[in-house]
Scaffold this active site. Structure first.
Site, PDB file in Angstrom:
ATOM      1  N   GLU A 298      25.652  11.811  -1.706  1.00  0.00           N
ATOM      2  CA  GLU A 298      24.560  12.785  -1.651  1.00  0.00           C
ATOM      3  C   GLU A 298      25.013  14.131  -1.083  1.00  0.00           C
ATOM      4  O   GLU A 298      24.197  15.025  -0.899  1.00  0.00           O
ATOM      5  CB  GLU A 298      23.381  12.231  -0.840  1.00  0.00           C
ATOM      6  CG  GLU A 298      22.882  10.850  -1.288  1.00  0.00           C
ATOM      7  CD  GLU A 298      22.460  10.775  -2.760  1.00  0.00           C
ATOM      8  OE1 GLU A 298      22.458  11.802  -3.451  1.00  0.00           O
ATOM      9  OE2 GLU A 298      22.151   9.669  -3.216  1.00  0.00           O
TER      10      GLU A 298
ATOM     11  N   TYR B  99      14.788   6.548  -3.762  1.00  0.00           N
ATOM     12  CA  TYR B  99      13.706   6.891  -4.699  1.00  0.00           C
ATOM     13  C   TYR B  99      14.236   7.476  -6.000  1.00  0.00           C
ATOM     14  O   TYR B  99      13.468   7.886  -6.861  1.00  0.00           O
ATOM     15  CB  TYR B  99      12.762   7.909  -4.029  1.00  0.00           C
ATOM     16  CG  TYR B  99      13.511   9.178  -3.604  1.00  0.00           C
ATOM     17  CD1 TYR B  99      14.131   9.256  -2.359  1.00  0.00           C
ATOM     18  CD2 TYR B  99      13.648  10.251  -4.470  1.00  0.00           C
ATOM     19  CE1 TYR B  99      14.838  10.387  -1.981  1.00  0.00           C
ATOM     20  CE2 TYR B  99      14.355  11.376  -4.110  1.00  0.00           C
ATOM     21  CZ  TYR B  99      14.955  11.441  -2.869  1.00  0.00           C
ATOM     22  OH  TYR B  99      15.682  12.555  -2.523  1.00  0.00           O
ATOM     23  N   GLY B 100      15.557   7.541  -6.126  1.00  0.00           N
ATOM     24  CA  GLY B 100      16.147   8.209  -7.294  1.00  0.00           C
ATOM     25  C   GLY B 100      17.210   7.371  -7.970  1.00  0.00           C
ATOM     26  O   GLY B 100      16.980   6.207  -8.311  1.00  0.00           O
ATOM     27  N   THR B 101      18.380   7.968  -8.095  1.00  0.00           N
ATOM     28  CA  THR B 101      19.464   7.338  -8.867  1.00  0.00           C
ATOM     29  C   THR B 101      20.044   6.102  -8.186  1.00  0.00           C
ATOM     30  O   THR B 101      20.863   5.407  -8.773  1.00  0.00           O
ATOM     31  CB  THR B 101      20.610   8.337  -9.097  1.00  0.00           C
ATOM     32  OG1 THR B 101      21.115   8.760  -7.818  1.00  0.00           O
ATOM     33  CG2 THR B 101      20.146   9.541  -9.883  1.00  0.00           C
ATOM     34  N   LEU B 102      19.613   5.835  -6.953  1.00  0.00           N
ATOM     35  CA  LEU B 102      20.107   4.634  -6.261  1.00  0.00           C
ATOM     36  C   LEU B 102      19.224   3.420  -6.525  1.00  0.00           C
ATOM     37  O   LEU B 102      19.555   2.307  -6.139  1.00  0.00           O
ATOM     38  CB  LEU B 102      20.196   4.898  -4.750  1.00  0.00           C
ATOM     39  CG  LEU B 102      21.372   5.774  -4.308  1.00  0.00           C
ATOM     40  CD1 LEU B 102      21.166   6.276  -2.884  1.00  0.00           C
ATOM     41  CD2 LEU B 102      22.687   5.016  -4.400  1.00  0.00           C
TER      42      LEU B 102
HETATM   43  N1  PCA Z   1      19.742   9.506  -4.935  1.00  0.00           N
HETATM   44  C1  PCA Z   1      19.084   9.221  -3.698  1.00  0.00           C
HETATM   45  C2  PCA Z   1      18.420  10.502  -3.375  1.00  0.00           C
HETATM   46  C3  PCA Z   1      18.112  11.080  -4.690  1.00  0.00           C
HETATM   47  C4  PCA Z   1      19.019  10.420  -5.624  1.00  0.00           C
HETATM   48  O1  PCA Z   1      19.087  10.579  -6.809  1.00  0.00           O
HETATM   49  C5  PCA Z   1      18.087   8.130  -3.896  1.00  0.00           C
HETATM   50  O2  PCA Z   1      18.100   7.436  -4.921  1.00  0.00           O
HETATM   51  O3  PCA Z   1      17.264   7.942  -2.999  1.00  0.00           O
END
Ligand code: PCA
Length: 160
Positions: A97, A23-26
């Protein structure tokens, strides 16, 4: 009987995979997506039991999925993407992470696929115990815009 077993091709190895909700940088187009770019994209997904999660932005511009116990006014289903990743990649994600350092914890959650019918269990990186998150701003979704404006790479973080 044993000869039949022996003739099974060695390519039928027991490689396992896991489904991971990101849900984030991935997510696609984001800073860390390169780690999963060759993994299987299952689809767009969102968290279910929307009262249980909220999304906050860390001071370094990456998001935390937070488990909340009480029903939070205005909290939404959190949007993200679902991937099927190999064990090797899962290990890399755990490192990224900082599971060992307590930045995130990898937990099983339920997500709803874009067809709005299929629910699946998968892993997600939920906020760990490392820092106090009570004063962090809530966001609806981690977007490219937020990423571009707020994200500070690991290298630059250490300068502060
Ligand atoms: N990376 C993981 C967890 C939060 C982040 O920035 C993601 O993208 O799910």
């Amino acid at each position: 009987m044993t000869s039949a077993v022996a003739s099974i091709s060695p390519t039928t190895s027991s490689k396992t995979t896991s489904n991971v909700f990101v849900y984030g940088t991935l997510k696609r187009g984001m800073f860390n997506h390169k780690l999963i770019q060759n993994e299987k994209f299952i689809g767009i997904a969102q968290t279910t039991n929307h009262y249980k999660y909220s999304l906050v932005l860390s001071k370094w511009g990456f998001p935390y999925l937070l488990e909340t116990n009480e029903e939070k006014m205005g909290s939404l289903a959190i949007k993200g993407e679902l991937y099927e990743v190999s064990d090797e990649v899962l290990e890399l994600l755990d490192e990224l992470e900082n599971i060992k350092g307590g930045l995130y914890q990898r937990k099983v959650i339920d997500v709803l696929l874009a067809d709005c019918l299929t629910t699946m269990k998968c892993f997600a990186y939920i906020a760990g115990e490392k820092e106090n998150k009570s004063n962090l701003p809530t966001i609806e979704e981690y977007t490219q815009e937020i990423h571009d404006m707020k994200y500070i790479s690991k290298l630059d973080r250490s300068r502060e």
